[in-house]
Design a protein around this motif. Structure first.
Motif, mmCIF file in Angstrom:
data_model
loop_
_atom_site.group_PDB
_atom_site.id
_atom_site.type_symbol
_atom_site.label_atom_id
_atom_site.label_comp_id
_atom_site.label_asym_id
_atom_site.label_seq_id
_atom_site.Cartn_x
_atom_site.Cartn_y
_atom_site.Cartn_z
ATOM 1 N N SER A 79 25.984 -8.177 -11.704
ATOM 2 C CA SER A 79 25.824 -9.633 -11.830
ATOM 3 C C SER A 79 25.192 -10.060 -13.151
ATOM 4 O O SER A 79 24.460 -11.050 -13.194
ATOM 5 C CB SER A 79 24.967 -10.141 -10.671
ATOM 6 N N SER A 80 25.458 -9.339 -14.227
ATOM 7 C CA SER A 80 24.892 -9.748 -15.509
ATOM 8 C C SER A 80 25.861 -9.461 -16.652
ATOM 9 O O SER A 80 26.983 -8.987 -16.445
ATOM 10 C CB SER A 80 23.572 -9.017 -15.769
ATOM 11 N N ALA A 81 25.381 -9.703 -17.849
ATOM 12 C CA ALA A 81 26.211 -9.522 -19.036
ATOM 13 C C ALA A 81 26.441 -8.056 -19.391
ATOM 14 O O ALA A 81 27.170 -7.759 -20.341
ATOM 15 C CB ALA A 81 25.571 -10.240 -20.217
ATOM 16 N N ARG A 82 25.813 -7.136 -18.666
ATOM 17 C CA ARG A 82 26.023 -5.714 -18.953
ATOM 18 C C ARG A 82 27.505 -5.342 -18.863
ATOM 19 O O ARG A 82 27.963 -4.442 -19.562
ATOM 20 C CB ARG A 82 25.218 -4.850 -17.988
ATOM 21 N N LYS A 83 28.243 -6.031 -18.008
ATOM 22 C CA LYS A 83 29.683 -5.755 -17.883
ATOM 23 C C LYS A 83 30.422 -6.044 -19.188
ATOM 24 O O LYS A 83 31.453 -5.431 -19.474
ATOM 25 C CB LYS A 83 30.294 -6.594 -16.757
ATOM 26 N N LEU A 84 29.906 -6.996 -19.955
ATOM 27 C CA LEU A 84 30.536 -7.336 -21.226
ATOM 28 C C LEU A 84 30.156 -6.327 -22.312
ATOM 29 O O LEU A 84 30.885 -6.156 -23.284
ATOM 30 C CB LEU A 84 30.122 -8.745 -21.667
ATOM 31 N N GLN A 85 29.037 -5.657 -22.127
ATOM 32 C CA GLN A 85 28.569 -4.695 -23.117
ATOM 33 C C GLN A 85 29.124 -3.292 -22.895
ATOM 34 O O GLN A 85 29.329 -2.544 -23.846
ATOM 35 C CB GLN A 85 27.031 -4.616 -23.079
ATOM 36 N N TYR A 86 29.311 -2.915 -21.609
ATOM 37 C CA TYR A 86 29.674 -1.541 -21.269
ATOM 38 C C TYR A 86 30.818 -1.500 -20.255
ATOM 39 O O TYR A 86 30.892 -2.370 -19.375
ATOM 40 C CB TYR A 86 28.495 -0.803 -20.614
ATOM 41 N N THR A 87 31.658 -0.478 -20.368
ATOM 42 C CA THR A 87 32.498 -0.119 -19.225
ATOM 43 C C THR A 87 31.561 0.511 -18.211
ATOM 44 O O THR A 87 30.436 0.917 -18.540
ATOM 45 C CB THR A 87 33.573 0.902 -19.622
ATOM 46 N N PHE A 88 31.987 0.636 -16.969
ATOM 47 C CA PHE A 88 31.078 1.196 -15.970
ATOM 48 C C PHE A 88 30.681 2.638 -16.297
ATOM 49 O O PHE A 88 29.485 2.978 -16.237
ATOM 50 C CB PHE A 88 31.675 1.110 -14.567
ATOM 51 N N PRO A 89 31.619 3.530 -16.657
ATOM 52 C CA PRO A 89 31.207 4.895 -17.018
ATOM 53 C C PRO A 89 30.235 4.906 -18.196
ATOM 54 O O PRO A 89 29.283 5.706 -18.217
ATOM 55 C CB PRO A 89 32.524 5.590 -17.371
ATOM 56 N N ALA A 90 30.456 4.023 -19.182
ATOM 57 C CA ALA A 90 29.558 3.975 -20.333
ATOM 58 C C ALA A 90 28.171 3.481 -19.921
ATOM 59 O O ALA A 90 27.149 3.959 -20.442
ATOM 60 C CB ALA A 90 30.147 3.076 -21.412
#
Length: 467
Positions: A303-314
């Motif tokens: 639920s945050s901007a982390r999805k825009l920064q990283y793919t899930f594996p990354a």
């Protein structure tokens, strides 16, 4: 035999079973059972007379006296119901064979099993079950290392870092991320809501107890923390925290960076109490637990901007980098033995299940992180030959329990005992009568009974790694 209290606790009856002859026996104790067994007794009359202990014939007479007392307290109808629905344990033969005769334990056991089956055939309204304690005890004594029974493995203290799986009350003074209110703690000693996200004890306590360190582990910020508590360890883990700094700031809880600072403060206090040399030895010989990733995946990535920064594996790889850095910092402060927990089975939590089953997608995601974490710990271990870094897989046993609850003695894995799939709110009445029948206490956290099974599984598989 000292396993009767454990059986009573496992069945949710009571924590400790008093002896019938206990001087201060209360009327309330009569309602939920007492013990008549006597050390040194046996079914052969010669056994008890030889050793001068309470004979089984006298135990039977005491049981008759007990029935009369119970009837006075509860009334005849309820007394009869109590006895009919109780579990009656009997252990005999050990002293008969060991004292009155001297051989053939399994010969006796086999004949006893046949005798019980024969008696069962005569009484269709009863259940007579043979409890084989010989085989597991024989297996344990024959393979002690397999069961984590290594006499040379001792820990001076225990410390916990991370999230709510290990939190023993670090958020109690905050506005968010705390649970020091009923019905939390309903089954904790004293029925006190201590800030543990559970109905009773959590893995920090249970591991400490299993290792013979202490019964419960206080939070470092506990107001009345005693100097003696410092000597055997405290908890720094805080519910809602994670190894990603964004996680704790989002939820307003004690960050892991702050937990590390508190540990440095603790070391200074411990040194003041015990002296520098002893303080260093306590920390080096302690077990340090860490649990992270649960909230990072469930909150910061979801639920945050982390999805825009990283793919899930990354993102998982970044979490592992942060985790190993944190462990390195603990190593630099003198810690040498670490138990690093996997995430829980995120897809099996009541809040994450799909149509009554564990969410495969969520569990695959959790295992993506867990596998990378396990590899990261192995890599860190290769760098520090004087340390022991051990991966504690709590995902697998919890997944097994939540997927097959009846197999482990549970009735419900879909809902939390408190709050169902929602929050366990302060003083709520939406709480089940018996938490031991539920896999989960609330929508995110297991019950003490579940934790006990998980902790036993983990220690059996990993304790020998610390030798």
């Amino acid at each position: 035999m000292d396993w009767m209290p454990h059986a009573a606790e496992a069945l949710g009856i009571k924590d400790i079973v008093p002896a019938y002859l206990k001087p201060d026996l209360q009327s309330k104790d009569l309602l939920t059972s007492v013990g008549f067994a006597s050390g040194g007794s046996g079914i052969d009359l010669l056994t008890s007379s030889t050793l001068g202990v309470v004979a089984m014939s006298q135990q039977l007479q005491y049981f008759k006296d007990y029935i009369a007392k119970l009837t006075e307290v509860a009334g005849e109808e309820k007394a009869k119901a109590n006895i009919a629905n109780s579990l009656v344990l009997m252990s005999v033969g050990k002293n008969d064979i060991g004292v009155s005769y001297t051989s053939g334990a399994q010969m006796y056991n086999n004949l006893l099993k046949v005798g019980i089956a024969s008696l069962q055939s005569k009484h269709s309204d009863a259940k007579l079950v043979f409890f084989d304690i010989f085989t597991p005890l024989d297996n344990i004594t024959g393979n002690p290392q397999q069961f984590g029974a290594q006499a040379n493995i001792t820990f001076s203290a225990i410390f916990s870092f991370g999230d709510s799986i290990l939190d023993t009350g670090m958020n109690n003074n905050l506005l968010s991320g705390r649970c020091n209110y009923p019905p939390y703690g309903r089954d904790f000693p004293g029925k006190v809501a201590t800030g543990r996200f559970c109905n009773g004890k959590n893995p920090t306590d249970l591991i400490a107890k299993a290792l013979g360190i202490k019964d419960t582990v206080p939070a470092y910020l506990k107001p009345n923390l005693q100097s003696k508590d410092l000597l055997t360890g405290v908890g720094f883990a805080a519910g809602g925290s994670g190894i990603d700094p964004l996680t704790s700031s989002t939820l307003g809880v004690v960050a892991m960076s702050q937990q590390l600072q508190y540990f440095k403060d603790y070391i200074a206090k411990l040194t003041g109490v015990a002296g520098e040399e002893k303080a260093k030895a306590i920390i080096a010989n302690s077990l340090v637990l860490m649990s992270a990733g649960n909230n990072d995946i469930g909150v910061s990535y979801t639920s945050s901007a982390r999805k825009l920064q990283y793919t899930f594996p990354a993102y998982c790889a970044q979490l592992v980098t942060w985790s190993t850095t944190f462990l390195e910092q603990l190593y630099a402060l003198g810690a040498r033995r670490f138990g690093v927990l996997s995430t829980v089975a995120l897809g099996c939590e009541p809040s994450g299940r799909v149509v009554g089953s564990c969410s495969i997608t969520a569990n695959v995601g959790a295992q993506t992180y867990n596998n990378l974490l396990k590899a990261g710990i192995a890599s860190l271990q290769s760098k520090h030959s004087d340390a022991k870094l051990v991966f504690f897989d709590i995902f697998t046993p919890l997944d097994n329990i939540a997927s097959n609850p009846q197999q482990f003695g549970f009735q419900n894995a879909n809902l939390g005992c408190c709050g169902g799939v929602g929050s366990c709110l302060p003083f709520t009445t939406l709480v089940c009568p018996n938490a031991s029948t539920y896999v989960f206490w609330d929508s995110l956290h297991p019950t003490e009974k579940t934790y006990r099974i998980v902790v036993s599984d983990v220690l059996n598989k990993t304790l020998s790694s610390f030798s």
